[in-house]
Enzyme design. Structure first.
Site, PDB file in Angstrom:
ATOM      1  N   ASP A   1       0.873  -1.178   0.000  1.00  0.00           N
ATOM      2  CA  ASP A   1       0.000   0.000   0.000  1.00  0.00           C
ATOM      3  C   ASP A   1       0.905   1.221   0.000  1.00  0.00           C
ATOM      4  O   ASP A   1       1.765   1.355   0.878  1.00  0.00           O
ATOM      5  CB  ASP A   1      -0.880   0.030   1.251  1.00  0.00           C
ATOM      6  CG  ASP A   1      -1.965  -1.035   1.219  1.00  0.00           C
ATOM      7  OD1 ASP A   1      -2.293  -1.516   0.121  1.00  0.00           O
ATOM      8  OD2 ASP A   1      -2.479  -1.396   2.292  1.00  0.00           O
TER       9      ASP A   1
ATOM     10  N   ASP B   1     -13.623  -4.221  -1.903  1.00  0.00           N
ATOM     11  CA  ASP B   1     -13.478  -3.991  -0.463  1.00  0.00           C
ATOM     12  C   ASP B   1     -14.851  -4.141   0.175  1.00  0.00           C
ATOM     13  O   ASP B   1     -15.782  -3.411  -0.185  1.00  0.00           O
ATOM     14  CB  ASP B   1     -12.941  -2.583  -0.191  1.00  0.00           C
ATOM     15  CG  ASP B   1     -11.549  -2.375  -0.784  1.00  0.00           C
ATOM     16  OD1 ASP B   1     -10.823  -3.375  -0.947  1.00  0.00           O
ATOM     17  OD2 ASP B   1     -11.199  -1.218  -1.095  1.00  0.00           O
TER      18      ASP B   1
END
Length: 253
Positions: free
Chosen positions: A13, A132
């Site tokens: 990330d 997600d």
């Protein structure tokens, strides 16, 4: 080893040019320089890398091409890039920069036909749909965008079926309920996902030890994605693969 081997995928990330890791998508901590971290994983036996520019969609910009180019020159395992990819030109730029696949999330939800166009132009194998998910108060499983900030209003099961019909090549399913907790993957949501969609499935969100990754593979997922346990060197990839082999999970050594 056949192509049925299960894949171990560290996730980078990226925020402000650094690798970060948080819990439930917040409380981000620095975890290093992207190029150095990527090279380490390349050398230590990762099967693929996923690189997510986590604020790109929220900030209305593209994933950082120069960082991607520098990583692609040094890393020789498949590379998937996500973050702010919303046009066919964006995908072309990413593939030309050296990545193998792109991960679409917010853009796919905003314009579902973009999945069809992307798969037709670049091939299904290039298109990963990142989803997600989080349980809502009414116990439905919602799909969220913009780094988990916005509820899209869609349910996981319907969206999984739609992206398959539109030509996605694989699914990267992250449970926001377990992300960063190190309490294990969200087996309940993974099981439901596999019941409604037979695309290759990457489990993401919650890996804390080797046993958690084994549990996901025994459930039947194709790949396990993790960040914290690899970034902070709590579990080495080779040690993990030896453990999985002992438990009859096919992996590439």
């Amino acid at each position: 080893m056949t192509n049925l081997a299960k894949r171990i995928i560290p996730c980078l990330d990226i925020k402000d040019g650094r690798v970060v890791k948080g819990v439930n998508f917040v409380q981000l901590k620095d975890a290093g320089n992207p190029l150095e971290v990527a090279k380490r994983y390349n050398d230590y036996g990762a099967d693929e890398l996923v690189f997510l520019d986590i604020n790109a969609s929220h900030e209305g910009r593209k994933a950082t091409l120069n960082v991607i180019e520098s990583i692609a020159k040094e890393v020789f395992i498949p590379l998937t890039i996500g973050g702010g990819i919303s046009t066919l030109q964006d995908i072309s730029d990413m593939l030309n920069a050296g990545c193998d696949k792109v991960s679409l999330n917010s853009s796919a939800l905003n314009t579902p036909s973009f999945i069809n166009e992307s798969a037709e132009k670049f091939g299904t194998q290039c298109i990963t749909i990142a989803i997600d998910v989080k349980k809502r108060q009414d116990s439905t499983i919602g799909v969220f965008t913009h780094g988990g900030r916005n509820d899209s209003g869609r349910n996981m099961q319907d969206w999984l079926q739609e992206v398959k019909e539109r030509g996605a090549g694989e699914i990267l399913l992250t449970s926001m309920d377990t992300d960063g907790t190190k309490l294990g993957f969200d087996i309940e949501k993974l099981r439901i996902a596999m019941e409604v969609c037979d695309l290759p499935l990457i489990a993401s969100g919650g890996a804390g030890n080797k046993e958690h990754i084994l549990a996901a593979f025994e459930l039947g997922v194709n790949a396990a994605l993790a960040a914290s346990i690899f970034h902070y060197q709590e579990v080495s990839i080779m040690e993990l693969k030896e453990y999985l082999r002992k438990h009859n999970i096919p992996v590439r050594i």
